[in-house]
Design an enzyme around this catalytic site. Sequence first.
Site, mmCIF file in Angstrom:
data_model
loop_
_atom_site.group_PDB
_atom_site.id
_atom_site.type_symbol
_atom_site.label_atom_id
_atom_site.label_comp_id
_atom_site.label_asym_id
_atom_site.label_seq_id
_atom_site.Cartn_x
_atom_site.Cartn_y
_atom_site.Cartn_z
ATOM 1 N N HIS A 101 0.878 -1.166 0.000
ATOM 2 C CA HIS A 101 0.000 0.000 0.000
ATOM 3 C C HIS A 101 0.919 1.219 0.000
ATOM 4 O O HIS A 101 2.002 1.180 0.603
ATOM 5 C CB HIS A 101 -0.826 0.110 1.281
ATOM 6 C CG HIS A 101 -1.751 -1.023 1.568
ATOM 7 N ND1 HIS A 101 -1.358 -2.147 2.230
ATOM 8 C CD2 HIS A 101 -3.070 -1.180 1.302
ATOM 9 C CE1 HIS A 101 -2.399 -2.956 2.363
ATOM 10 N NE2 HIS A 101 -3.445 -2.402 1.800
ATOM 11 N N ASP A 104 2.303 2.020 3.380
ATOM 12 C CA ASP A 104 3.274 1.079 3.978
ATOM 13 C C ASP A 104 4.699 1.550 3.726
ATOM 14 O O ASP A 104 5.582 1.341 4.545
ATOM 15 C CB ASP A 104 3.203 -0.326 3.339
ATOM 16 C CG ASP A 104 1.825 -0.928 3.358
ATOM 17 O OD1 ASP A 104 1.041 -0.587 4.250
ATOM 18 O OD2 ASP A 104 1.545 -1.758 2.457
ATOM 19 N N ASP A 296 -4.643 -13.761 -2.659
ATOM 20 C CA ASP A 296 -4.002 -13.398 -1.390
ATOM 21 C C ASP A 296 -3.971 -14.674 -0.570
ATOM 22 O O ASP A 296 -5.000 -15.144 -0.056
ATOM 23 C CB ASP A 296 -4.764 -12.272 -0.691
ATOM 24 C CG ASP A 296 -4.237 -10.905 -1.116
ATOM 25 O OD1 ASP A 296 -3.372 -10.858 -2.013
ATOM 26 O OD2 ASP A 296 -4.666 -9.890 -0.550
ATOM 27 N N ASP A 307 -10.712 -12.162 10.561
ATOM 28 C CA ASP A 307 -9.685 -12.178 9.524
ATOM 29 C C ASP A 307 -8.309 -12.325 10.176
ATOM 30 O O ASP A 307 -7.582 -11.352 10.332
ATOM 31 C CB ASP A 307 -9.793 -10.864 8.727
ATOM 32 C CG ASP A 307 -9.090 -10.925 7.397
ATOM 33 O OD1 ASP A 307 -8.727 -12.031 6.966
ATOM 34 O OD2 ASP A 307 -8.892 -9.867 6.788
ATOM 35 N N ASP A 339 -0.659 -12.445 1.946
ATOM 36 C CA ASP A 339 -1.310 -11.402 2.747
ATOM 37 C C ASP A 339 -1.579 -12.041 4.111
ATOM 38 O O ASP A 339 -2.707 -12.394 4.450
ATOM 39 C CB ASP A 339 -2.603 -10.943 2.056
ATOM 40 C CG ASP A 339 -3.211 -9.739 2.746
ATOM 41 O OD1 ASP A 339 -2.670 -9.339 3.785
ATOM 42 O OD2 ASP A 339 -4.224 -9.207 2.251
HETATM 43 C C1 XUL Z 1 -7.571 -6.655 4.147
HETATM 44 C C2 XUL Z 1 -6.762 -7.069 2.989
HETATM 45 C C3 XUL Z 1 -5.903 -6.013 2.417
HETATM 46 C C4 XUL Z 1 -5.837 -6.038 0.928
HETATM 47 C C5 XUL Z 1 -5.057 -4.890 0.349
HETATM 48 O O1 XUL Z 1 -8.266 -7.693 4.745
HETATM 49 O O2 XUL Z 1 -6.777 -8.203 2.592
HETATM 50 O O3 XUL Z 1 -4.643 -6.175 2.955
HETATM 51 O O4 XUL Z 1 -5.271 -7.212 0.461
HETATM 52 O O5 XUL Z 1 -5.544 -3.666 0.740
HETATM 53 CO CO CO Z 2 -5.797 -9.132 1.010
#
Ligand code: XUL
Ligand code: CO
Length: 440
Positions: A101, A104, A296, A307, A339
Amino acid sequence: MSEFFKEIPKIQYEGPGSKNPLAFKYYNPEEMVGGKKMKDHLRFSVAYWHSFCGAGADPFGVGTMIRPWDDIADPMEKARARVRGAFELFDKLGIEYFCFHDRDIAPEADTLTETNKRLDEIVQLMKEHMKATGVQLLWGTACLFTHPRYVHGASTSCNADVFAFSAAQVKKAMELTHELNGLGYTFWGGREGYDTLINTDMKLELENMARFLHMATDYKKEIGFKGQFYIEPKPKEPTKHQYDFDAATIIGFLRANGLDKDFKLNIEANHATLAGHTPEHELRMARINGLLGSVDANEGDLLLGWDTDHLPTDVYNTTLIMYEILQAGGFATGGLNFDAKLRRPSFEPVDLFHGHIAGMDAFAVGLKAAHKLLQDGPIENFIAERYSSYKSGVGADIVNNKVGFKELEQYALDHGPIQNGSGREEMLKSIITQYILESR
Ligand code: XUL
Ligand code: CO
């Protein structure tokens, strides 16, 4: 290249017999699987936010992670150190992609102008490291959810000034991604959703979300950015109702708004389970609609139900995920982006390596099992046989659109008792277990 993780060697493949925790047991990057190197099937990516920025805070306590750049006070000096640390980790793990991002990589300053200047500086530094190592940017994105201005969302905020600021932020993040030759750009809804309808104009919010994505598509063309746009479904967190709930919801949204040619889906395993689906369900939904883009790669904890973003270790899941990816013909621009984050008590720098090794080995096993399953075909053959009634007779007439209700009523009147066959779920699961254990 040992500045931050001095105790960590370059991680090598040592094979299933190895007892060395800092070695791959199954991930052998150069090994050929079906005419393609393992590393080119899997296209592993590190998520900048979790691995280099995540402190490990939870609602009950502050961060616990120990990182080699912790003592650097100046925020830009820290940002530069993180870049060097990141590329050291990529090199030691042999990971060829990463994702970030905007926020980041460089801390937000008091003004947008100054913030963008900071981003430009860090991006130049990244560019040098990318050139020197060959590591590529899988996708970039903008963080439209952390800063308090996004309390009501970004493109779906009730406040037009926030919509405008979000546009400015995404414009810049797209330019940076383009500058780094990013293979893609991801839109994750952040706070694009709502908590209660009694203060919400849902119709306007959804229209604005579509407007925003059209603006992004227009700007993409204007700057000549050729990377793939992704949209990442998630059903809840942080808002109660996220507009990008799951793959099916997004596919409907993209089609309803004429955006389906410009986007593919980035499917996250833990988001799938939050939506009450399996990861393979979400991947299949994207795949059969021609919209499977990237993954991800993480794992939820079904006992916790939020999550949790674990590094993935369940080889049954990785097998079924790779089964979908291989059936889609493999990744084009996408990859497996971890991720995923370490547990709060796993706070030592070496845990970053253990976590990624665990994930990479689990996906290597999944890849080999999925490849063999497709090669031998026990599942696909079973499915073909299970639906064989549509190959001839009335079934062929149905799928060729040759009959309607009247003809089908006549058929039902003329034919005797219906006979069904077993779905054989247990037999198929037993086959999958066998392939996982044998394909190591
Ligand atoms: C949030 C998520 C984020 C996206 C990118 O749950 O998965 O990290 O992958 O913004
Ligand atoms: Co994500």
